[in-house]
Design an enzyme around this catalytic site. Structure first.
Site, PDB file in Angstrom:
ATOM      1  N   ARG A 165     -11.709   6.398   2.863  1.00 44.20           N
ATOM      2  CA  ARG A 165     -11.866   5.273   1.919  1.00 44.20           C
ATOM      3  C   ARG A 165     -12.517   4.068   2.616  1.00 44.20           C
ATOM      4  NH1 ARG A 165     -10.446   8.951  -0.713  1.00 44.20           N
ATOM      5  NH2 ARG A 165      -9.015   8.971  -2.489  1.00 44.20           N
ATOM      6  N   SER A 248      -5.576   4.580  -6.732  1.00 44.98           N
ATOM      7  CA  SER A 248      -4.588   4.429  -5.649  1.00 44.98           C
ATOM      8  C   SER A 248      -4.651   3.001  -5.120  1.00 44.98           C
ATOM      9  CB  SER A 248      -4.903   5.372  -4.489  1.00 44.98           C
ATOM     10  OG  SER A 248      -4.847   6.700  -4.905  1.00 44.98           O
ATOM     11  N   GLU A 348      -5.903  -0.648  -0.793  1.00 46.55           N
ATOM     12  CA  GLU A 348      -7.171   0.072  -0.912  1.00 46.55           C
ATOM     13  C   GLU A 348      -8.238  -0.700  -1.700  1.00 46.55           C
ATOM     14  OE1 GLU A 348     -10.190   2.296  -1.414  1.00 46.55           O
ATOM     15  OE2 GLU A 348      -8.983   2.586  -3.197  1.00 46.55           O
TER      16      GLU A 348
HETATM   17  N1  EPU Z   1       4.311  11.781  -4.456  1.00 49.78           N
HETATM   18  C1  EPU Z   1       5.615  11.495  -4.768  1.00 49.78           C
HETATM   19  N2  EPU Z   1       5.861  10.456  -5.621  1.00 49.78           N
HETATM   20  C2  EPU Z   1       4.876   9.715  -6.159  1.00 49.78           C
HETATM   21  C3  EPU Z   1       3.534  10.006  -5.823  1.00 49.78           C
HETATM   22  C4  EPU Z   1       3.270  11.052  -4.958  1.00 49.78           C
HETATM   23  O1  EPU Z   1       6.554  12.142  -4.305  1.00 49.78           O
HETATM   24  O2  EPU Z   1       5.167   8.803  -6.913  1.00 49.78           O
HETATM   25  C5  EPU Z   1       4.029  12.921  -3.583  1.00 49.78           C
HETATM   26  C6  EPU Z   1       3.382  14.041  -4.416  1.00 49.78           C
HETATM   27  O3  EPU Z   1       4.357  14.870  -4.985  1.00 49.78           O
HETATM   28  C7  EPU Z   1       2.559  14.764  -3.401  1.00 49.78           C
HETATM   29  C8  EPU Z   1       2.154  13.659  -2.428  1.00 49.78           C
HETATM   30  O4  EPU Z   1       3.046  12.570  -2.647  1.00 49.78           O
HETATM   31  O5  EPU Z   1       3.334  15.703  -2.702  1.00 49.78           O
HETATM   32  C9  EPU Z   1       0.725  13.210  -2.569  1.00 49.78           C
HETATM   33  O6  EPU Z   1       0.483  12.784  -3.884  1.00 49.78           O
HETATM   34  P1  EPU Z   1      -0.886  13.176  -4.642  1.00 49.78           P
HETATM   35  O7  EPU Z   1      -1.117  14.624  -4.496  1.00 49.78           O
HETATM   36  O8  EPU Z   1      -0.813  12.610  -6.008  1.00 49.78           O
HETATM   37  O9  EPU Z   1      -2.048  12.504  -3.817  1.00 49.78           O
HETATM   38  P2  EPU Z   1      -2.127  11.080  -3.168  1.00 49.78           P
HETATM   39  O10 EPU Z   1      -2.035  11.191  -1.697  1.00 49.78           O
HETATM   40  O11 EPU Z   1      -1.141  10.203  -3.829  1.00 49.78           O
HETATM   41  C10 EPU Z   1      -4.737  11.010  -2.850  1.00 49.78           C
HETATM   42  C11 EPU Z   1      -5.830  10.015  -3.118  1.00 49.78           C
HETATM   43  C12 EPU Z   1      -6.224  10.071  -4.595  1.00 49.78           C
HETATM   44  C13 EPU Z   1      -6.713  11.492  -4.877  1.00 49.78           C
HETATM   45  C14 EPU Z   1      -5.586  12.489  -4.559  1.00 49.78           C
HETATM   46  C15 EPU Z   1      -6.054  13.904  -4.669  1.00 49.78           C
HETATM   47  C16 EPU Z   1      -5.568   8.198  -1.546  1.00 49.78           C
HETATM   48  C17 EPU Z   1      -5.148   6.785  -1.336  1.00 49.78           C
HETATM   49  N3  EPU Z   1      -5.394   8.686  -2.770  1.00 49.78           N
HETATM   50  O12 EPU Z   1      -3.601  10.599  -3.602  1.00 49.78           O
HETATM   51  O13 EPU Z   1      -7.317   9.170  -4.769  1.00 49.78           O
HETATM   52  O14 EPU Z   1      -7.101  11.619  -6.232  1.00 49.78           O
HETATM   53  O15 EPU Z   1      -5.147  12.310  -3.186  1.00 49.78           O
HETATM   54  O16 EPU Z   1      -6.925  14.202  -3.621  1.00 49.78           O
HETATM   55  O17 EPU Z   1      -6.047   8.835  -0.617  1.00 49.78           O
HETATM   56  C18 EPU Z   1      -7.913   6.944  -5.395  1.00 49.78           C
HETATM   57  O18 EPU Z   1      -8.357   6.801  -4.265  1.00 49.78           O
HETATM   58  O19 EPU Z   1      -7.948   6.017  -6.245  1.00 49.78           O
HETATM   59  C19 EPU Z   1      -7.266   8.213  -5.761  1.00 49.78           C
HETATM   60  C20 EPU Z   1      -6.670   8.385  -6.943  1.00 49.78           C
END
Ligand code: EPU
Length: 352
Positions: A165, A248, A348
């Site tokens: 990012r 995010s 972010e």
């Molecule tokens: N999780 C929780 N509780 C929550 C949110 C997440 O327990 O409230 C756990 C989920 O169950 C999962 C893990 O955390 O095991 C990761 O969550 P998720 O798969 O939703 O991905 P993320 O790390 O939260 C990142 C990117 C997103 C992107 C997704 C998919 C960043 C900051 N965010 O989210 O990007 O769509 O992976 O690749 O890296 C963005 O940048 O705006 C964005 C949406």
């Protein structure tokens, strides 16, 4: 080239925050910038705000500096090599529409990046990424205008300094020669290299699950992956047209294996991913959720109830949340994650 004064920005940022631009110029092509450079050179030297879809932005007040609203359009194939299709798009094109269009043309490679809000010009700024693919994996080059000199220049991937990012466009250049183009460059066109020897990227757990449900005997098409990504995103990320947000709100923090082991010792369920360089990435959404923030509201700003990493506008069009409320909530989240896990979460979106 027309300078608009006191322009409401509420419909130009995906949070739906009310603020005004003291001066705004719509940029439909390089000629508009050159005209502006001629008429108001000082404005372009004083860190203008370059606005694409406004989907990664928190406005904490009226914008004093010049706002350049990028509206450069056009999409075309610029090279057809044995290994790649190279596609060029104007910076003002909608990102998701570009993804859908490339798939319609039979050029795969962007499907994992479906439904990311915002414009093509913003995609290299934060090196957008989702479901195992980052923009830098498909990036070819870009054209930009130096706002100080009016010169057009081209950058390849190495020159963009992509990180998680992150890119050279998120950093302000320093006097000691640090490379930074924030407020200094306006991206006009982006070129993407789409692979002819395409294989689906299904490493991300939820995509792997979808593929398994569909049956391993049939490797999915790019269109199928696109549909899965759209379904996954729709299920857990709010549509900014319905509930204002900037995606995010925090980056996933990276820690050493020792720090991670320490956190696992206290919280065995912490979601973590080992990185190729030996560090460990933690899911910020999980950390925030563990601190009890999911679904909470402070003022009109809230934490989305299906994904704690996303802050949302719980006000309505007439009384939306303010940027100040969003930042107050963000700081409270940072404090509680720091107190419980000893980790500082980085914000972010761009805060203005
Ligand atoms: N999780 C929780 N509780 C929550 C949110 C997440 O327990 O409230 C756990 C989920 O169950 C999962 C893990 O955390 O095991 C990761 O969550 P998720 O798969 O939703 O991905 P993320 O790390 O939260 C990142 C990117 C997103 C992107 C997704 C998919 C960043 C900051 N965010 O989210 O990007 O769509 O992976 O690749 O890296 C963005 O940048 O705006 C964005 C949406």
């Amino acid at each position: 080239m027309l300078v608009e004064n006191q322009v409401p920005l509420q419909s130009l940022n995906s949070f739906g925050i009310q603020a005004k631009a003291h001066h705004l110029v719509r940029v439909a092509g390089v000629a508009d910038l050159l005209a502006l450079h001629h008429a108001h050179p000082a404005w372009l030297r004083s860190q203008p705000l370059v606005l694409g879809g406004g989907s990664n932005l928190v406005l904490t007040g009226d914008v004093q500096s010049l706002v350049l609203k990028v509206e450069i359009l056009g999409r075309r194939l610029v090279a057809d090599t044995p290994s790649h299709w190279v596609v060029e798009a104007g910076a003002g094109e909608n990102w998701h529409d570009l993804v859908a269009w490339t798939l319609e043309q039979g050029w795969p490679g962007l499907e994992n990046l479906a439904l990311i809000p915002g414009t093509v010009g913003a995609s290299p700024v934060q090196n957008i990424g989702a479901y195992g693919v980052e923009l830098q994996d498909r990036f070819h080059s870009l054209d930009a205008v130096d706002l100080h000199t009016g010169q057009v220049f081209t950058l390849d991937a190495a020159q963009c300094g992509f990180g998680y990012r992150d890119s050279v466009f998120k950093h302000v250049g320093g006097n000691q020669g640090q490379l930074g183009l924030a407020g200094r460059a306006l991206i006009t066109h982006v070129r993407l290299a789409l692979p002819k020897h395409w294989v689906p990227e299904l490493g991300y757990l939820e995509l792997a699950r979808k593929a398994e449900e569909a049956g391993a005997a049939h490797p999915p098409s790019a269109r199928q992956v696109f549909d899965w990504v759209c379904a996954i995103r729709r299920a857990k990320l709010p549509d900014p047209a319905v509930l204002g947000n900037a995606g995010s709100f925090f980056k996933n923090p990276t820690v050493s294996p020792e720090q991670c082991a320490d956190i696992i010792g206290r919280d065995p369920k912490v979601v973590h991913y080992p990185m190729p360089d030996g560090s460990v990435k933690l899911a910020a959404g999980w950390l925030i959720d563990a601190c009890g923030w999911k679904g909470k509201t402070v003022g009109q700003a809230g934490v989305y109830d299906k994904q704690a990493l996303v802050l949302v506008n719980r006000g309505d069009a007439e009384h939306p949340c303010t940027g100040g409320q969003v930042m107050t909530l963000a700081r409270a989240i940072q404090t509680s994650v720091y107190e419980r896990f000893g980790l500082r979460l980085d914000i972010e979106p761009v805060v203005v």
